[in-house]
Write an enzyme that holds these catalytic residues in place. Structure first.
Site, PDB file in Angstrom:
ATOM      1  N   ASN A   1       0.869  -1.181   0.000  1.00  0.00           N
ATOM      2  CA  ASN A   1       0.000   0.000   0.000  1.00  0.00           C
ATOM      3  C   ASN A   1       0.907   1.231   0.000  1.00  0.00           C
ATOM      4  O   ASN A   1       1.459   1.589   1.041  1.00  0.00           O
ATOM      5  CB  ASN A   1      -0.897  -0.027   1.245  1.00  0.00           C
ATOM      6  CG  ASN A   1      -1.758   1.223   1.355  1.00  0.00           C
ATOM      7  OD1 ASN A   1      -1.797   2.042   0.429  1.00  0.00           O
ATOM      8  ND2 ASN A   1      -2.440   1.371   2.478  1.00  0.00           N
TER       9      ASN A   1
ATOM     10  N   LYS B   1       0.049   4.200  -0.267  1.00  0.00           N
ATOM     11  CA  LYS B   1      -0.645   5.391   0.270  1.00  0.00           C
ATOM     12  C   LYS B   1      -0.374   6.571  -0.660  1.00  0.00           C
ATOM     13  O   LYS B   1      -0.188   6.358  -1.859  1.00  0.00           O
ATOM     14  CB  LYS B   1      -0.207   5.651   1.718  1.00  0.00           C
ATOM     15  CG  LYS B   1      -0.309   4.390   2.585  1.00  0.00           C
ATOM     16  CD  LYS B   1      -0.174   4.638   4.048  1.00  0.00           C
ATOM     17  CE  LYS B   1      -0.310   3.321   4.796  1.00  0.00           C
ATOM     18  NZ  LYS B   1      -0.230   3.461   6.236  1.00  0.00           N
TER      19      LYS B   1
ATOM     20  N   HIS C   1      -9.501   0.920   4.845  1.00  0.00           N
ATOM     21  CA  HIS C   1      -8.252   1.222   5.557  1.00  0.00           C
ATOM     22  C   HIS C   1      -8.560   2.199   6.690  1.00  0.00           C
ATOM     23  O   HIS C   1      -9.415   3.075   6.547  1.00  0.00           O
ATOM     24  CB  HIS C   1      -7.225   1.813   4.594  1.00  0.00           C
ATOM     25  CG  HIS C   1      -5.846   1.847   5.186  1.00  0.00           C
ATOM     26  ND1 HIS C   1      -5.470   2.807   6.098  1.00  0.00           N
ATOM     27  CD2 HIS C   1      -4.784   1.017   5.040  1.00  0.00           C
ATOM     28  CE1 HIS C   1      -4.219   2.556   6.472  1.00  0.00           C
ATOM     29  NE2 HIS C   1      -3.780   1.487   5.855  1.00  0.00           N
TER      30      HIS C   1
ATOM     31  N   GLU D   1      -7.093   4.710   7.654  1.00  0.00           N
ATOM     32  CA  GLU D   1      -6.950   6.123   7.258  1.00  0.00           C
ATOM     33  C   GLU D   1      -8.214   6.609   6.559  1.00  0.00           C
ATOM     34  O   GLU D   1      -8.612   7.761   6.702  1.00  0.00           O
ATOM     35  CB  GLU D   1      -5.693   6.285   6.388  1.00  0.00           C
ATOM     36  CG  GLU D   1      -4.430   6.141   7.245  1.00  0.00           C
ATOM     37  CD  GLU D   1      -3.221   5.568   6.520  1.00  0.00           C
ATOM     38  OE1 GLU D   1      -3.203   5.555   5.273  1.00  0.00           O
ATOM     39  OE2 GLU D   1      -2.287   5.119   7.217  1.00  0.00           O
TER      40      GLU D   1
ATOM     41  N   GLU E   1      -5.126  -4.709  10.561  1.00  0.00           N
ATOM     42  CA  GLU E   1      -4.119  -3.672  10.794  1.00  0.00           C
ATOM     43  C   GLU E   1      -4.462  -2.899  12.071  1.00  0.00           C
ATOM     44  O   GLU E   1      -5.322  -2.007  12.041  1.00  0.00           O
ATOM     45  CB  GLU E   1      -4.098  -2.684   9.623  1.00  0.00           C
ATOM     46  CG  GLU E   1      -3.746  -3.306   8.294  1.00  0.00           C
ATOM     47  CD  GLU E   1      -3.190  -2.279   7.315  1.00  0.00           C
ATOM     48  OE1 GLU E   1      -2.120  -2.537   6.757  1.00  0.00           O
ATOM     49  OE2 GLU E   1      -3.802  -1.210   7.142  1.00  0.00           O
TER      50      GLU E   1
ATOM     51  N   GLY F   1       2.567   2.707  10.757  1.00  0.00           N
ATOM     52  CA  GLY F   1       3.498   3.823  10.583  1.00  0.00           C
ATOM     53  C   GLY F   1       4.195   4.252  11.863  1.00  0.00           C
ATOM     54  O   GLY F   1       4.819   5.299  11.920  1.00  0.00           O
TER      55      GLY F   1
ATOM     56  N   SER G   1       3.660  -1.643  10.397  1.00  0.00           N
ATOM     57  CA  SER G   1       5.106  -1.613  10.624  1.00  0.00           C
ATOM     58  C   SER G   1       5.807  -2.937  10.301  1.00  0.00           C
ATOM     59  O   SER G   1       6.771  -3.314  10.966  1.00  0.00           O
ATOM     60  CB  SER G   1       5.419  -1.167  12.062  1.00  0.00           C
ATOM     61  OG  SER G   1       4.961   0.155  12.275  1.00  0.00           O
TER      62      SER G   1
HETATM   63  P1  13P Z   1       3.150   0.742   7.669  1.00  0.00           P
HETATM   64  O1  13P Z   1       3.713  -0.541   7.123  1.00  0.00           O
HETATM   65  O2  13P Z   1       3.856   1.954   7.151  1.00  0.00           O
HETATM   66  O3  13P Z   1       3.009   0.702   9.149  1.00  0.00           O
HETATM   67  O4  13P Z   1       1.647   0.854   7.072  1.00  0.00           O
HETATM   68  C1  13P Z   1       0.805  -0.208   7.215  1.00  0.00           C
HETATM   69  C2  13P Z   1      -0.434   0.076   6.424  1.00  0.00           C
HETATM   70  O5  13P Z   1      -1.233   0.910   6.800  1.00  0.00           O
HETATM   71  C3  13P Z   1      -0.632  -0.673   5.184  1.00  0.00           C
HETATM   72  O6  13P Z   1      -1.915  -0.511   4.697  1.00  0.00           O
END
Ligand code: 13P
Length: 252
Positions: A10, A12, A95, A97, A167, A173, A212
């Site tokens: 992803n 993003k 997601h 977010e 997640e 992150g 992460s």
């Molecule tokens: P990170 O791997 O940067 O923590 O992000 C995970 C994520 O949100 C994947 O969709």
């Protein structure tokens, strides 16, 4: 139980045309273990280029979002039909977010899953609890409340064509990965929750862990019985690290 192992990227709101070129060149040379597939989800403007550049039998193109509507006056939105024109086979929905920043509800997520299934695109349905919810002991209730509207909308048997990504919001992150044991415990709960509705579907659905994940911690996570791969953010933007993760992951 033999399930597909999936490593999904992803990106993003990151990446450039240059990264599209570098990543696809590198991934095209990666040798994947049997039963492993890789999915790369760049931002919408890069899908066309990525669709041309990615040339690997087991590496697929994905998108990060989709509209629940078919077409019409929805400025800024992208439909399943449009994504299909660019060979998109997977789409991330729900997601955290999108849920937290853009206030997408579980019902809206359910409608997106429905739209994708109708278009023969596989949803990567993300679920996960916040740190406060985990501290309060509400993890399982939260995950069930995110899954149930989707089950109600599309029916449990349709989960044969769904990938689920767990997640935990506090691990995204932050560098704070869930321990393999903690992630496994939650994945086991998710599979059990689905098994109460349909055991066969529950045994088949790939459950990815996200939050992460990197080249150092992925082996321990992916070795867990109910973890069938990962949804990677930060590490998926690093050409060498991501391709190394893809080429070392074992099939189930
Ligand atoms: P990170 O791997 O940067 O923590 O992000 C995970 C994520 O949100 C994947 O969709």
């Amino acid at each position: 139980m033999n399930r597909q192992t999936i490593i999904a990227a992803n990106w993003k709101m990151n990446g450039t045309l240059n990264l599209v070129n570098e990543m696809s060149n590198r991934l095209n040379q990666v040798k994947l273990a049997d039963g492993v597939r890789v999915i790369v989800c760049p931002s919408f403007p890069y899908l066309a280029e990525m669709a041309v550049k990615l040339q690997h039998d087991n590496i697929y193109l994905g998108a990060q979002n989709v509209s629940e509507h078919e077409k019409g006056a929805y400025t800024g939105e992208v439909s399943t039909t449009m994504l299909r024109e660019f060979a998109v086979k997977y789409v991330i929905v729900g997601h955290s977010e999108r849920r937290n920043i853009y206030k997408e509800t579980s019902l809206q997520v359910a409608h997106k899953v429905q739209a994708l299934l109708a278009a023969n695109i596989t949803p990567i349905l993300c679920i996960g609890e916040s740190e406060q919810e985990r501290m309060a002991g509400h993890t399982e209730t939260v995950l069930a409340a995110q899954l149930q509207p989707v089950i109600d909308e599309v029916g449990i048997e349709k989960f044969n064509d769904v990938v689920i990504a767990y997640e935990p919001v506090w691990a995204i992150g932050t560098g704070k990965t869930a321990s393999p044991e903690m992630a496994q415990e939650t994945h086991q709960f998710i599979r059990q929750f689905l098994a109460e509705k349909d055991v066969n579907v529950a045994n088949k659905v790939p459950l990815l862990y996200g939050g992460s994940v990197n080249a150092q911690n992925c082996e321990g996570l992916f070795a867990q019985a109910d973890i069938d791969g990962g949804l990677l953010g930060g590490a998926s933007l690093k050409v060498e690290e991501f391709s190394q993760i893809c080429s070392t992951v074992k099939g189930s």
